[in-house]
Write an enzyme that holds these catalytic residues in place. Structure first.
Site, PDB file in Angstrom:
ATOM      1  N   THR A  86     -16.501 -52.550  25.209  1.00 50.63           N
ATOM      2  CA  THR A  86     -15.371 -52.405  25.737  1.00 50.63           C
ATOM      3  C   THR A  86     -15.060 -53.220  24.586  1.00 50.63           C
ATOM      4  OG1 THR A  86     -15.851 -54.385  26.913  1.00 50.63           O
ATOM      5  CG2 THR A  86     -15.975 -52.231  28.208  1.00 50.63           C
ATOM      6  N   ASN A 210     -14.718 -67.238  28.143  1.00 46.35           N
ATOM      7  CA  ASN A 210     -14.577 -66.932  26.705  1.00 46.35           C
ATOM      8  C   ASN A 210     -13.345 -68.032  26.135  1.00 46.35           C
ATOM      9  OD1 ASN A 210     -16.473 -65.720  26.385  1.00 46.35           O
ATOM     10  ND2 ASN A 210     -16.240 -63.778  25.755  1.00 46.35           N
ATOM     11  N   LEU A 252     -17.285 -77.987  19.503  1.00 47.12           N
ATOM     12  CA  LEU A 252     -16.390 -78.533  18.728  1.00 47.12           C
ATOM     13  C   LEU A 252     -16.627 -78.596  17.591  1.00 47.12           C
ATOM     14  CD1 LEU A 252     -15.324 -80.713  21.333  1.00 47.12           C
ATOM     15  CD2 LEU A 252     -13.861 -79.669  20.663  1.00 47.12           C
ATOM     16  N   CYS A 262     -16.642 -60.338  20.435  1.00 39.07           N
ATOM     17  CA  CYS A 262     -16.539 -61.067  21.906  1.00 39.07           C
ATOM     18  C   CYS A 262     -15.184 -61.919  22.036  1.00 39.07           C
ATOM     19  CB  CYS A 262     -17.630 -61.813  22.991  1.00 39.07           C
ATOM     20  SG  CYS A 262     -18.962 -60.482  22.877  1.00 39.07           S
TER      21      CYS A 262
HETATM   22  C1  UGA Z   1     -20.011 -65.474  22.699  1.00 40.20           C
HETATM   23  C2  UGA Z   1     -19.795 -66.722  24.424  1.00 40.20           C
HETATM   24  O1  UGA Z   1     -20.481 -68.293  23.753  1.00 40.20           O
HETATM   25  C3  UGA Z   1     -21.490 -66.225  25.543  1.00 40.20           C
HETATM   26  O2  UGA Z   1     -21.444 -66.833  26.309  1.00 40.20           O
HETATM   27  C4  UGA Z   1     -20.705 -64.681  25.882  1.00 40.20           C
HETATM   28  O3  UGA Z   1     -21.362 -64.194  26.796  1.00 40.20           O
HETATM   29  C5  UGA Z   1     -20.410 -64.119  24.750  1.00 40.20           C
HETATM   30  O4  UGA Z   1     -18.773 -63.779  23.789  1.00 40.20           O
HETATM   31  C6  UGA Z   1     -19.761 -62.502  25.215  1.00 40.20           C
HETATM   32  O5  UGA Z   1     -18.855 -62.340  25.642  1.00 40.20           O
HETATM   33  O6  UGA Z   1     -20.813 -61.647  25.459  1.00 40.20           O
HETATM   34  P1  UGA Z   1     -21.317 -64.799  21.025  1.00 40.20           P
HETATM   35  O7  UGA Z   1     -20.568 -63.869  20.526  1.00 40.20           O
HETATM   36  O8  UGA Z   1     -22.991 -64.595  20.369  1.00 40.20           O
HETATM   37  O9  UGA Z   1     -21.210 -65.480  22.429  1.00 40.20           O
HETATM   38  O10 UGA Z   1     -20.700 -66.201  20.101  1.00 40.20           O
HETATM   39  P2  UGA Z   1     -20.832 -67.914  19.762  1.00 40.20           P
HETATM   40  O11 UGA Z   1     -21.888 -68.522  20.235  1.00 40.20           O
HETATM   41  O12 UGA Z   1     -19.864 -68.006  21.504  1.00 40.20           O
HETATM   42  O13 UGA Z   1     -20.312 -68.216  18.573  1.00 40.20           O
HETATM   43  C7  UGA Z   1     -18.733 -67.233  18.086  1.00 40.20           C
HETATM   44  C8  UGA Z   1     -18.345 -67.463  16.933  1.00 40.20           C
HETATM   45  O14 UGA Z   1     -17.034 -69.256  17.585  1.00 40.20           O
HETATM   46  C9  UGA Z   1     -19.300 -68.320  15.538  1.00 40.20           C
HETATM   47  O15 UGA Z   1     -18.549 -67.022  14.470  1.00 40.20           O
HETATM   48  C10 UGA Z   1     -20.093 -69.534  16.230  1.00 40.20           C
HETATM   49  O16 UGA Z   1     -20.112 -69.979  14.531  1.00 40.20           O
HETATM   50  C11 UGA Z   1     -18.106 -70.098  16.645  1.00 40.20           C
HETATM   51  N1  UGA Z   1     -18.096 -71.454  16.845  1.00 40.20           N
HETATM   52  C12 UGA Z   1     -18.994 -71.910  17.301  1.00 40.20           C
HETATM   53  C13 UGA Z   1     -17.729 -72.175  16.093  1.00 40.20           C
HETATM   54  O17 UGA Z   1     -16.717 -71.840  15.106  1.00 40.20           O
HETATM   55  N2  UGA Z   1     -16.991 -74.020  16.455  1.00 40.20           N
HETATM   56  C14 UGA Z   1     -18.273 -74.388  17.524  1.00 40.20           C
HETATM   57  O18 UGA Z   1     -18.127 -75.078  17.908  1.00 40.20           O
HETATM   58  C15 UGA Z   1     -19.351 -72.665  18.581  1.00 40.20           C
END
Ligand code: UGA
Length: 434
Positions: A86, A210, A252, A262
């Site tokens: 989506t 999210n 954080l 996502c």
């Molecule tokens: C995210 C959600 O964490 C999942 O729970 C969800 O199922 C998924 O989207 C989805 O909607 O399918 P994802 O996109 O795999 O998962 O990645 P994340 O681990 O959430 O990280 C997202 C972004 O945030 C990355 O670019 C990461 O580097 C950044 N991030 C994460 C930060 O900049 N700081 C943080 O403290 C954590």
């Protein structure tokens, strides 16, 4: 149980393997012939630790198979999982739900009245009701449709699918609840909490989760902006506030911000849906969450200009292209965006990534890439660490000091030991540090 999984991208490929591992008979449906051929050979088509191996094992077990469309095998499924994408619509913030409508249009002719159709994709609240009506019209009977959002993270997708924090199911009938409880029985028995709710709540749970995660990241990045001009340290600040259990220390980490397929599109879709529902103000703050996030990328360019002056003719090496480590996904990647912004500013940009370069070359042929890290470092005027791959975290500055032209590095993910880099003669700028 017999299940079909419709759409075999990140979500569907992982879910089909997880369902097969639970002992169900799974038929995966994928229309893209090239992707289908790879899946049949045991290749998911994207980098996800452990997934290809598990996929090959499940194919070998005989429980899992893949095909291009519906037939008697898929028609016999007790549950049809909808796992199509989506994405953000072209030219608007809203989610494009058209793949879901195509999926139910293909499914309707073979759907049986007692089979349950279960959406897993992230959708604007209200979509499940519209899909139920459309599917019932197409099938000629009252279709059973439920929603069961997925919370997996790229990089840990399979273990997240098999051992989720919680299972959320939105149902409109006892039959749908019973079938979903049955399909997830091994997980429920092992103690995974299950929340049974209505369709709109289940849809909104995913958008809310999210949005909350994105808010946490942008919150700490907003604090980083203040820290950078006041001499404070946003890392220590995060540690300090994180000890309060009501705040928590996860998500954080300040830096170049969030990306991927996502979080960015889901906060935008939630804003668009709230606006449609006449309550846009409720999540208008998400616009600022998005802005804070995008500003971090520009901040890196400002830091480069501050150090190098005019960027034209300067070699900027961007370490990382994937939106996060252990993934080859470059969708909405902060690293890639920084590389493009630096290119636009006239820099001679080179991008390195351990596994995501194929995606970069395909999407952005204008960006130069190099797969050998030591070669990439040659004559660099500046290094930007934008994705915290292990090999960057463990980079020995002493070994690379004589390769670069200028010993200047921006740590966009706050993962490098400043003392060690400084001892090797580098000027190191860590985001969020004054
Ligand atoms: C995210 C959600 O964490 C999942 O729970 C969800 O199922 C998924 O989207 C989805 O909607 O399918 P994802 O996109 O795999 O998962 O990645 P994340 O681990 O959430 O990280 C997202 C972004 O945030 C990355 O670019 C990461 O580097 C950044 N991030 C994460 C930060 O900049 N700081 C943080 O403290 C954590």
């Amino acid at each position: 149980m017999k299940v079909s999984v419709i759409g075999l991208g990140y979500l569907g490929a992982t879910h089909s393997v997880a369902m097969s591992k639970l002992g169900h008979r799974v038929v995966g449906i994928e229309q893209n012939p090239a992707k289908l051929a790879e899946l049949q050979k045991g290749n998911a088509g994207f980098f996800e630790p452990g997934l290809d191996q598990a996929l090959a094992e499940e194919l070998k077990s005989g429980r899992l198979s893949f095909q291009s469309g519906h037939d008697q095998t898929s028609a016999d499924a007790d549950i049809h999982f909808l796992c199509v994408g989506t994405p953000q619509s072209q030219g608007s913030l809203a989610a494009d739900t058209s793949y879901l409508y195509s999926a139910i249009t293909d499914l309707a002719p073979v759907l049986k009245p007692d089979s349950v159709v279960v959406g897993k994709s992230t959708v604007p609240v209200g979509t499940a009701k519209l899909l139920t009506d459309k599917l019932s019209e197409l099938a000629g009977f009252s279709a059973q449709l439920a929603w069961n959002p997925e919370f997996l993270r790229e990089g840990t997708a399979l273990s997240d699918s098999l051992r989720p924090d919680r299972i959320v199911i939105g149902v409109a009938s006892d039959l749908a609840e019973a079938k979903l409880r049955e399909v997830y029985e091994p997980m429920i028995a092992s103690g995974v909490p299950i929340i049974v709710t209505d369709l709109p709540t289940s849809e909104l749970v995913k958008s809310a989760a999210n949005a909350f995660l994105a808010t946490k990241i942008s919150f700490i990045n907003a604090m980083a902006e203040i820290a950078e001009v006041s001499g404070a340290d946003a890392n220590q600040l995060a540690t300090a506030i994180g000890y309060d259990e009501r705040i928590g220390n996860k998500f954080l980490r300040n830096g170049v911000g969030f990306g991927g397929g996502c979080l960015p599109k889901d906060i935008r879709a939630l804003m668009a849906r709230a606006e449609e529902l006449g309550v846009g103000q409720a999540v208008a703050y998400l616009k600022e969450i998005d802005n804070i996030n995008l500003r971090r990328r520009v901040r890196v360019i400002d830091l480069l200009k501050k150090e190098l002056g005019e960027l034209s003719g300067k070699k900027v090496l961007v370490l990382g292209a994937a939106f996060k480590p252990d993934s080859d996904d470059v969708r909405d990647s902060p690293a890639l965006d920084i590389a493009l912004l630096a290119l636009e500013a006239g820099a001679n940009v080179l991008v390195h990534d351990p596994i995501a370069l194929a995606g970069v070359n395909k999407k952005h042929p204008e960006l130069a890439t190099e797969k050998d890290l030591l070669t990439a470092l040659n004559n660099a005027d500046a290094i930007v660490l934008a994705t915290e791959w292990k090999e960057y975290r463990e980079l020995d500055p002493m070994l690379i000091a004589d390769k670069v032209k200028r010993k200047f590095i921006i740590d966009g993910r706050n993962v490098l030991n400043r003392e060690i880099w400084q001892a090797a003669g580098f000027e190191i700028v860590s985001l969020g540090k004054g």
